[in-house]
Write an enzyme that holds these catalytic residues in place. Structure first.
Site, PDB file in Angstrom:
ATOM      1  N   ARG A 170       0.758  -1.289   0.063  1.00  0.00           N
ATOM      2  CA  ARG A 170       0.001  -0.006  -0.028  1.00  0.00           C
ATOM      3  C   ARG A 170       0.884   1.235  -0.038  1.00  0.00           C
ATOM      4  O   ARG A 170       2.116   1.051   0.120  1.00  0.00           O
ATOM      5  CB  ARG A 170      -1.012   0.130   1.186  1.00  0.00           C
ATOM      6  CG  ARG A 170      -0.799  -0.663   2.525  1.00  0.00           C
ATOM      7  CD  ARG A 170       0.299   0.075   3.348  1.00  0.00           C
ATOM      8  NE  ARG A 170       0.146   1.531   3.542  1.00  0.00           N
ATOM      9  CZ  ARG A 170       0.998   2.399   3.600  1.00  0.00           C
ATOM     10  NH1 ARG A 170       2.103   2.031   3.648  1.00  0.00           N
ATOM     11  NH2 ARG A 170       0.786   3.736   3.696  1.00  0.00           N
ATOM     12  N   ARG A 199      -7.963  -0.744  -6.644  1.00  0.00           N
ATOM     13  CA  ARG A 199      -7.973   0.430  -5.722  1.00  0.00           C
ATOM     14  C   ARG A 199      -8.397   1.725  -6.619  1.00  0.00           C
ATOM     15  O   ARG A 199      -7.579   2.126  -7.301  1.00  0.00           O
ATOM     16  CB  ARG A 199      -6.690   0.792  -4.828  1.00  0.00           C
ATOM     17  CG  ARG A 199      -5.999  -0.344  -4.025  1.00  0.00           C
ATOM     18  CD  ARG A 199      -6.803  -0.626  -2.776  1.00  0.00           C
ATOM     19  NE  ARG A 199      -7.090   0.657  -1.888  1.00  0.00           N
ATOM     20  CZ  ARG A 199      -6.063   1.227  -1.248  1.00  0.00           C
ATOM     21  NH1 ARG A 199      -4.819   0.634  -1.002  1.00  0.00           N
ATOM     22  NH2 ARG A 199      -6.401   2.118  -0.305  1.00  0.00           N
ATOM     23  N   GLN A 216      -2.422   2.236  10.324  1.00  0.00           N
ATOM     24  CA  GLN A 216      -1.113   2.323   9.598  1.00  0.00           C
ATOM     25  C   GLN A 216       0.037   3.250  10.187  1.00  0.00           C
ATOM     26  O   GLN A 216       1.040   2.975  10.159  1.00  0.00           O
ATOM     27  CB  GLN A 216      -1.293   2.917   8.270  1.00  0.00           C
ATOM     28  CG  GLN A 216      -2.221   2.025   7.321  1.00  0.00           C
ATOM     29  CD  GLN A 216      -3.580   2.413   7.012  1.00  0.00           C
ATOM     30  OE1 GLN A 216      -4.257   2.918   8.216  1.00  0.00           O
ATOM     31  NE2 GLN A 216      -4.394   2.283   6.029  1.00  0.00           N
ATOM     32  N   ASP A 267      -2.905  10.473  -2.350  1.00  0.00           N
ATOM     33  CA  ASP A 267      -3.244   9.593  -3.330  1.00  0.00           C
ATOM     34  C   ASP A 267      -3.676  10.201  -4.595  1.00  0.00           C
ATOM     35  O   ASP A 267      -3.510   9.529  -5.482  1.00  0.00           O
ATOM     36  CB  ASP A 267      -4.258   8.596  -2.658  1.00  0.00           C
ATOM     37  CG  ASP A 267      -3.735   7.562  -1.585  1.00  0.00           C
ATOM     38  OD1 ASP A 267      -3.285   6.708  -1.977  1.00  0.00           O
ATOM     39  OD2 ASP A 267      -3.512   8.220  -0.326  1.00  0.00           O
ATOM     40  N   ASN A 270      -6.480  11.907   0.489  1.00  0.00           N
ATOM     41  CA  ASN A 270      -5.597  11.231   1.229  1.00  0.00           C
ATOM     42  C   ASN A 270      -6.141  10.343   2.332  1.00  0.00           C
ATOM     43  O   ASN A 270      -7.490  10.332   2.436  1.00  0.00           O
ATOM     44  CB  ASN A 270      -4.595  12.159   1.915  1.00  0.00           C
ATOM     45  CG  ASN A 270      -3.307  11.290   2.591  1.00  0.00           C
ATOM     46  OD1 ASN A 270      -2.619  10.590   1.903  1.00  0.00           O
ATOM     47  ND2 ASN A 270      -2.855  11.526   3.522  1.00  0.00           N
ATOM     48  N   LYS A 271      -5.399   9.711   3.168  1.00  0.00           N
ATOM     49  CA  LYS A 271      -5.933   8.661   4.143  1.00  0.00           C
ATOM     50  C   LYS A 271      -7.070   9.107   4.958  1.00  0.00           C
ATOM     51  O   LYS A 271      -6.931  10.441   5.190  1.00  0.00           O
ATOM     52  CB  LYS A 271      -5.038   8.116   4.928  1.00  0.00           C
ATOM     53  CG  LYS A 271      -5.525   7.122   5.883  1.00  0.00           C
ATOM     54  CD  LYS A 271      -6.192   5.806   5.308  1.00  0.00           C
ATOM     55  CE  LYS A 271      -5.442   5.234   4.191  1.00  0.00           C
ATOM     56  NZ  LYS A 271      -6.119   4.378   3.317  1.00  0.00           N
TER      57      LYS A 271
END
Length: 347
Positions: A48, A91, A198, A239, A249-250
């Site tokens: 990832r 993804r 993460q 991302d 992003n996350k």
């Protein structure tokens, strides 16, 4: 980072990844060479991070088609496109996945008048270029990012955008690694990053192993550590970046950006130009991946909510450009107005 999380074993013709779902308690390397295994590894986050996903897709496309017994180029191209399109379903938010697949497709088309064996060699060459370019990219991002930081700063990061998310220093952690080498003595705070942790499992793992001062905090502690004056800058990866600077992003990144603005703390987005999607006008054009709700209700090895309780689990959020102080790429640092400054990176 001494561990390279994604690479090619040319002797075995296999994609090699460290299974990041097992970190930090177990370091297990997987050797993959069929499309189903590689798709599953990307989908299940065994590999990832935007740059690493792109590398895995490129090497994965090569090793998956290497065994083809196609008698002619037309048949080989059909098999290549089937694997490529399959990988593209893994993804949806990380643009590097599609960027890498497009690069491999473009290289195939450039070599289409050659033999099948020559095309296979060209695909190997292109995937190795993507890997090498990522290493240089992370160094350049680190250099540009470090120019905005001072020794002794307190830095907050979210999720994992370090060596485990790339082939080198990473993106958001690249300036931290470079600063560490120069004796900057940063104090890093890492959000645990629910629901898959993460930050706790990966970021603290790699920073601690590198000898960098890192403190783990729960996501909901970010406001307090900012208020206490512990944070001088927020560094996160990305991302996908839209043409106007809106950044996916996350999940949780957007909230950090709002807090940082309130406390007068610079919010830096760090990522390669390959994550910039000029075809996405704004963040509304970015598709957000929804993941299994079980990741939320079974997040700590046991069920944390009554059976039957529903959970909402978007993997990413979009930070509005107005909250972003600067976007740091391998080509340099860009600031508002992002619609103009991002476009110039590609001129």
């Amino acid at each position: 980072m001494t561990v390279v999380p994604v690479k090619l074993n040319e002797l075995k013709n296999k994609l090699v990844i460290i299974d990041q779902t097992l970190l930090p308690n177990e370091e297990k390397f997987l050797e993959l060479d069929n499309p189903e295994e590689i798709w599953e590894a990307i989908k299940k986050l065994r590999v990832r991070g935007a740059p690493a996903i792109g590398i895995a897709a490129a090497f994965g496309l090569y090793v998956s088609t290497l065994k083809s017994k196609a008698a002619n180029v037309a048949q080989f191209k059909k098999e290549f496109e089937e694997v490529r399109d399959y990988f593209a379903t893994s993804r949806p938010t990380a643009v590097n996945l599609f960027w890498a697949l497009k690069r491999m497709t473009r290289r195939f088309e450039q070599e289409e008048d050659k033999t099948v064996d020559k095309i296979k060699q060209a695909l190997l060459d292109e995937s190795e270029k993507i890997f090498a370019e990522d290493q240089e990219m992370s160094k350049a991002i680190g250099k540009h990012g470090l120019s905005l930081l001072k020794p002794g700063m307190g830095l907050l990061t979210h999720c994992n955008a370090g060596g485990l998310a790339s082939s080198g220093y990473g993106t958001a952690l690249a300036p931290i690694y470079l600063g560490h080498e120069k004796g900057y003595n940063f104090k890093v705070y890492a959000d645990e990053t629910r629901p898959l942790l993460q930050g706790a499992r990966l970021t603290t793992y790699e920073l601690y192993k590198a000898g960098i001062d890192v403190t783990l905090i729960c996501d909901d502690m970010a406001s307090l550590v900012m208020k206490e004056g512990k944070i001088d800058a927020v560094l996160v990866g990305c991302d996908r970046v839209a043409a106007n600077g809106d950044t996916a992003n996350k999940i949780g990144t957007s909230g950090l950006a709002v807090l940082a603005k309130e406390y007068g703390i610079p919010m830096y987005i760090l990522g390669p130009t390959s994550t910039i999607d000029l075809d996405a006008s704004t963040g509304e054009d970015i598709k957000i991946e929804l993941r299994d709700e079980e990741e939320v209700v079974n997040g700590f090895g046991r069920r944390t909510a009554l059976k039957g309780v529903k959970a909402y689990n978007p993997a990413f959020d979009v930070t509005d450009a107005k909250y972003i102080t600067a976007i740091i790429t391998e080509k340099g640092i860009v600031m508002q107005p992002y619609k103009e400054s991002l476009k110039k990176l590609f001129e």
